[in-house]
Structures are given as structure tokens and as C-alpha cells.
Design an enzyme around this catalytic site. Structure first.
Site, PDB file in Angstrom:
ATOM      1  N   ASP A  53     108.556 -93.991  10.437  1.00  0.00           N
ATOM      2  CA  ASP A  53     109.682 -93.426  11.943  1.00  0.00           C
ATOM      3  C   ASP A  53     110.852 -92.158  11.012  1.00  0.00           C
ATOM      4  O   ASP A  53     111.336 -92.295  10.581  1.00  0.00           O
ATOM      5  CB  ASP A  53     110.610 -93.514  12.992  1.00  0.00           C
ATOM      6  CG  ASP A  53     109.605 -95.433  12.720  1.00  0.00           C
ATOM      7  OD1 ASP A  53     108.242 -95.742  12.867  1.00  0.00           O
ATOM      8  OD2 ASP A  53     110.247 -96.306  13.899  1.00  0.00           O
ATOM      9  N   GLU A 235     109.346 -99.408  21.613  1.00  0.00           N
ATOM     10  CA  GLU A 235     110.099 -99.225  20.486  1.00  0.00           C
ATOM     11  C   GLU A 235     110.744 -97.698  20.582  1.00  0.00           C
ATOM     12  O   GLU A 235     110.479 -96.717  21.267  1.00  0.00           O
ATOM     13  CB  GLU A 235     109.230 -99.016  19.177  1.00  0.00           C
ATOM     14  CG  GLU A 235     108.310-100.406  19.293  1.00  0.00           C
ATOM     15  CD  GLU A 235     107.667 -99.974  17.510  1.00  0.00           C
ATOM     16  OE1 GLU A 235     108.429-101.667  17.062  1.00  0.00           O
ATOM     17  OE2 GLU A 235     106.863 -99.529  17.359  1.00  0.00           O
TER      18      GLU A 235
END
Ligand code: FRU
Length: 514
Positions: A53, A235
Site C-alpha cells: 500500500d 481495509e
């Protein structure tokens, strides 16, 4: 001298544009600075090892900071650090030393960063505002022991514009109440209430917290237990306002894994209102940011004013640890600007690559009103060595395929199917697909809106395609791994119609940013 140099440059770009195969060393250096198999030339990648990420994206003093989930010890996911890079234009990135290392509280999972302008945290010094990172501490020992409270939220701050970071002694600042998935804080300043708002992914919903100083947090509300997709864990959320026709809407991004429309990881979004405590969506429809399988954990930069710039991880947890890149694994998507548009009364997000990318464009080749009966080789004389941007427009959208190919028969096919009114990407013959059985699946995306026209923008890098249809209302991002570079592009019309008149075909080679 200056005049001479620009003449040379002009000559070089003209050569590139018209595809002469006699590359001069200078010409090659324009797009092949780093010749490593599959190394993206216009996307951010770590110099080596694993990345997932994007984290802590914040704009400060003329620089876009990009932190990212990073494991410097190998090519697979491992103990997480925050890698760091900066850019002044969102396109060229300077690699910097690792910003945050794991410590006794655990690995450094995803999170965000803010400029604490008013020094509410007290971390500032001598009138200098601190940059504050808010991230999840993930304690692997607690996880192994079967505890449920092994993810907690913590702080670190920097007083030298992100160069060095100090973890706060009072960590964690938000303790886990016993929720196994309790992570990825995205923090923003909520001016109307003069407080910080943390949007946190808490298993199957979002929990909003508020704080006056980033250190003490109070729960405000929850959202989503009964809204949106629930095929996996929630998430990496994001919450921000966007204006349309003078009205402010609040956008809530929620990444989910698995459970994306084409499998594995993906990002959904909600549009509604946020009153400082509660988020209320306009409706209960599930909408997706990107229908490709390779745009995950995407969120936006903080401190960019009304302009909202988004970036995702160009990968999918289904096969992320297996993609066949040699010395690194993982890339970021191109940076994209998010805006709103009303389509048949519905407020929707539209996503387009940032305009700064045009600065790496070499001489474009444009053609108009081209009649295509069956199959047309686009950019005919082109030797496609560099990444490129392709724009296609027609007065009517009908069946078509756009295929990237090489001499070994690898094919990556993008297309539109009138019957189902959907776009698709087929990478089943795109080269190496052997590393995961899911990789060869067809990806489809419903066409949004009912305009007649064809309006497409496609960005192709060495091992990825990013497809933006209808002004960015439908987006697809897919990676692929051809045996040799894809150096041919074909446009093919469907058998069922009388061909196409392509009103505009614009091909623009892009300079490597490495
Ligand atoms: C999303 C994610 C986050 C987590 C991080 C760990 O891809 O699973 O939820 O913080 O990656 O690396």
C-alpha cells in the site's frame, strides 16, 4: 547553446514519434534508463524488494511525500516498514531512506500523515509545524498468541520535512477494543468542528474517531455493517469532501479484500454527507473505483486543498507475492485526480490520470477520421519502445477490441461488448500467466452512463495497462507480464457492425521517469 540543445531534443523526439528504429544512445536514454525485465518506466516502484500500500501521502512545502508498505529484507511480504519517496510533480520520484522501522510494539502497517499546522499535538518546535504520521502498530506476537487486540494506532512525527521521524513515547494512542482487524487510520482536519477525524477500518465496517490533538481519540460512530460489499475484510479507508455544482459531497473510500467485482482486492466508494460525527450515504448502491484487479489500497494525498489526488497499489493480494518481477515486487498506480460528475441524476466519482503526466509526453502523433473496416494497426510505423498514452474517440461506441501484441503472439486485449454494455480486459494470453490460476480470468466492467460516444484514454507501461473510459467514469487497471515488450497495437471492430470511424486517435510516447 540552449538553442542547439533544444534543436537536438526536438530531433530526438521527432525520431521517437515517427518510429525510426535507429536509436541513438541519447534517444534510448529517454525511455530506457533502467532496463530490467518488467520494470515500470513511468510508475513508482521501490528500488528493490517488496512494496504494497501507498501510505502517509501528504503534500508539504512543494513536495509530494509517498510512504509505502515495504519489506526491505526480501521480495515477499514481511515485517512492514514505511519506505519513503518524494516528488515535486507526482511523476518523478526521489527515493529516500526508510522512514519507519518495526519496533517493540510491532510492524508498521498502513496509515496516513498530516501537517499539524496549529501544533495541536505539541510535537512542533520553535514555531515549526510537525508532520505527524498516524499508523497501525501490528504486533505479530500478539497475533500468534491468538489475541484479538494486536493492532493499535500510533504516532510518529517529523520536524525536518519528513527526513527523520520520531515515534511518540505515548504509543499506542488508540487501543484496540478487541477487534481482530483494526487498522489503516486515515486522518483529516475537520474545520467545521475544529477537530481531527480518524477514519478507521474495523473488520466489516468503518469506525470514526475524533481528537483535539491526535493523541486522545473518542469514538464518534460506525458505518457500513449493512452497506457496500462484504465479500472480505474492510481495509484502507479514506474520507474527504468534493464539490459539484457548488455543493459539497463527502466521499468515503473503503478498500476490501477479497470481494472486489473481478476477484480479490479492490476499492469501493460511497458518496454522502459527513456532519463531523456520522457518515450518511445518499443510497445503498455498491460502487467501485476500478474494475481491473490491480488497483488496491488506494487513498488520497492530504494537504492538497480542494484537489484530490489518488494513488493505489498496482497489485492484488490474490497473486501479489507471486508476480514474476525479479528484484522488486509491487508498483503504485499512476497518480489520478478524483472529481464528481452527475450521471442521470446520480453523483459518481470520475478518475483521470493527473495532468502532470503530460509533461513526460514526447511528440504526439494524431490522426482523425480514420475508417476502420476490420483490423487496423494503430501507430503503424511505430516501434513501441516507450510507455505511451493513447486517446481514442468516435461518435458512436460499438463493439471493439484494442490489443497490445508482440511477435511471440502475446496479447493483452481491452474491449467493449455492446450486448452486455460492458468493457473488458482479457490477459489470458498476455505472456506469463503461470504463477497463479486466477490471473488469466477475464475482467469486466459495466459501462456507466448512456452517452453514445466513444471516449477512451489508455496508459500503457512495460507491464501494466490503465484504461479510463467515458471521462473516467469506468476505470480498469491490470498488470501483465509479456515474454517480450508489446510493440504492436491493433484496433479491431466487431463483426456485427459496419466498422468504425475513429474521430481521433492520438498516440503519445512517454519518457521514462526513472
Ligand atoms: C492492505 C493491508 C492493510 C495493512 C497492510 C499490511 O493491503 O492489508 O490493511 O495495513 O496491507 O501490509
Amino acid at each position: 547553446m540552449k538553442y542547439k540543445l533544444s534543436l537536438i531534443l526536438l530531433f530526438i523526439s521527432a525520431l521517437t514519434a515517427f518510429g525510426q528504429s535507429t536509436d541513438t544512445p541519447q534517444q534510448r536514454s529517454l525511455y530506457q534508463t533502467k532496463v530490467e525485465k518488467y520494470r515500470p518506466q513511468i510508475h513508482f516502484t521501490p528500488q528493490a524488494h517488496w512494496m504494497n500500500d501507498p501510505n502517509g501521502m501528504v503534500y508539504y512545502k512543494g513536495k509530494y511525500h509517498l510512504f509505502y508498505q515495504h519489506f526491505p529484507g526480501g521480495n515477499k511480504w514481511g515485517p512492514m516498514h514505511w519506505g519513503h519517496a518524494t516528488s515535486t510533480d507526482l511523476v518523478h520520484w526521489e527515493h529516500l531512506p526508510i522512514a519507519l522501522y518495526p519496533d517493540s510494539l510491532g510492524y508498521i502497517f498502513s496509515g496516513s500523515a498530516v501537517v499539524d499546522e496549529k501544533n495541536t499535538s505539541g510535537f512542533g518546535k520553535d514555531g515549526k509545524a510537525p508532520l505527524v504520521a498516524i499508523f497501525t502498530h501490528h504486533d505479530p506476537k500478539g497475533e500468534k498468541a491468538g489475541r484479538s487486540d494486536f493492532q493499535n494506532q500510533s504516532l510518529a512525527y517529523s520536524l525536518d520535512e519528513g527526513k527523520s521521524w520520531t515515534k511518540y513515547g505515548g504509543n499506542p494512542v488508540l487501543r484496540n477494543p478487541g477487534i481482530v482487524d483494526f487498522r489503516d487510520p486515515k486522518v483529516m482536519w475537520y474545520e467545521a468542528g475544529k477537530k481531527w477525524i480518524m477514519t478507521l477500518a474495523t473488520k466489516d465496517r468503518i469506525t470514526f474517531y475524533a481528537s483535539p490533538n491526535l493523541k486522545e481519540w473518542t469514538k464518534e460512530s460506525e458505518f457500513g455493517a449493512h452497506e457496500g460489499g462484504h465479500g472480505g475484510v474492510w481495509e484502507c479507508p479514506d474520507l474527504f469532501p468534493l464539490k459539484l455544482e457548488g455543493k459539497t459531497y463527502w466521499v468515503l473510500i473503503v478498500n476490501i479484500n477479497p470481494g472486489a467485482p473481478n476477484g480479490g482486492s479492490g476499492g469501493q466508494y460511497f458518496i454522502g454527507d459527513f456532519d463531523g460525527k456520522h457518515f450518511t450515504p445518499i443510497d445503498n448502491k455498491t460502487r467501485w473505483l476500478d474494475y481491473g484487479t490491480d488497483d488496491y489500497a488506494g487513498i488520497t494525498w492530504s494537504n492538497t486543498g480542494e484537489r484530490k489526488i489518488f494513488m493505489g497499489w498496482m497489485n492484488n493480494w490474490t497473486y501479489a507475492n507471486e508476480v514474476p518481477t525479479p528484484s522488486w515486487r509491487g508498483a503504485a498506480t499512476l497518480p489520478r485526480e478524483l472529481n464528481l460528475e452527475k450521471v442521470n441524476g446520480e453523483v459518481l466519482l470520475k478518475t483521470l490520470p493527473v495532468k502532470e503526466l503530460d509533461n513526460i509526453g514526447l511528440n504526439p502523433v494524431s490522426q482523425s477520421n480514420i475508417q476502420v473496416k476490420d483490423r487496423l494497426r494503430l501507430v503503424k510505423e511505430q516501434v513501441l519502445k516507450s510507455p505511451f498514452k493513447l486517446e481514442l474517440q468516435a461518435d458512436q461506441l460499438k463493439n471493439f477490441t484494442l490489443s497490445l501484441e508482440n511477435e511471440l503472439g502475446d496479447k493483452l486485449i481491452i474491449g467493449y461488448n455492446e450486448k452486455t454494455n460492458s468493457y473488458f480486459i482479457d490477459r489470458s494470453k498476455s505472456g506469463d500467466i503461470s504463477f497463479n490460476p486466477e490471473f488469466k480470468k477475464l475482467h469486466t466492467a459495466p459501462r456507466i452512463g448512456n452517452g453514445k460516444k466513444m471516449d477512451l484514454i489508455v496508459y500503457v507501461d512495460v507491464a501494466s495497462v490503465e484504461f479510463f473510459a467515458d471521462g473516467g467514469l469506468t476505470v480498469m487497471t491490470d498488470v501483465f507480464f509479456p515474454q517480450k515488450p508489446m510493440d504492436q497495437v491493433y484496433f479491431k471492430t466487431g463483426a456485427s457492425n459496419a466498422g468504425y470511424i475513429l474521430k481521433k486517435v492520438k498516440y503519445m510516447p512517454l519518457k521514462s521517469t526513472l
